[in-house]
Design a protein around this motif. Structure first.
Motif, PDB file in Angstrom:
ATOM      1  N   ALA A  29      -4.967   4.056  -2.307  1.00 45.71           N
ATOM      2  CA  ALA A  29      -5.497   5.420  -2.352  1.00 45.71           C
ATOM      3  C   ALA A  29      -6.787   5.483  -3.173  1.00 45.71           C
ATOM      4  CB  ALA A  29      -4.444   6.377  -2.918  1.00 45.71           C
ATOM      5  N   GLU A  30      -6.837   4.766  -4.287  1.00 38.98           N
ATOM      6  CA  GLU A  30      -8.048   4.725  -5.105  1.00 38.98           C
ATOM      7  C   GLU A  30      -9.211   4.120  -4.330  1.00 38.98           C
ATOM      8  OE1 GLU A  30      -7.582   2.977  -8.991  1.00 38.98           O
ATOM      9  OE2 GLU A  30      -5.691   4.041  -9.310  1.00 38.98           O
ATOM     10  N   SER A  33     -10.434   6.647  -1.764  1.00 41.80           N
ATOM     11  CA  SER A  33     -11.189   7.742  -2.379  1.00 41.80           C
ATOM     12  C   SER A  33     -12.537   7.260  -2.915  1.00 41.80           C
ATOM     13  CB  SER A  33     -10.390   8.467  -3.448  1.00 41.80           C
ATOM     14  OG  SER A  33      -9.992   7.627  -4.470  1.00 41.80           O
TER      15      SER A  33
END
Length: 85
Positions: A29-30, A33
């Motif tokens: 997810a990091e 993003s």
């Protein structure tokens, strides 16, 4: 008694697996993003995993893992409705 030890070992292994999945999901997810494409994240994760397997357990172990993962892909184990977290 040995059956109970095996059950405990299996529970500990599953707990570790779930913790690893959670950690990897957060890192994924990091990366997303940060604007990194999924294919790049996946390739980096696989390179890291296989590099660590080679260092820790050797080529035979890394190739066995690769074979198991290929079998899972072919069997559809990573299709969204079959994933377990």
């Amino acid at each position: 008694m040995e059956h109970a030890v095996n059950d405990i070992d299996a529970l500990v292994r599953e707990e570790k697996r779930l913790t690893a999945v959670e950690s990897h999901s957060e890192a994924w997810a990091e990366g997303l993003s940060a604007g990194i494409e999924p294919e790049i994240i996946a390739e980096a994760a696989l390179e890291t995993a296989f590099g660590e397997m080679l260092r820790a357990n050797g080529e035979t172990s890394a190739l066995a893992l690769l074979d198991r993962m290929r079998e899972k892909v072919v069997a559809g184990a990573f299709e969204p409705e079959r994933l377990r977290h």
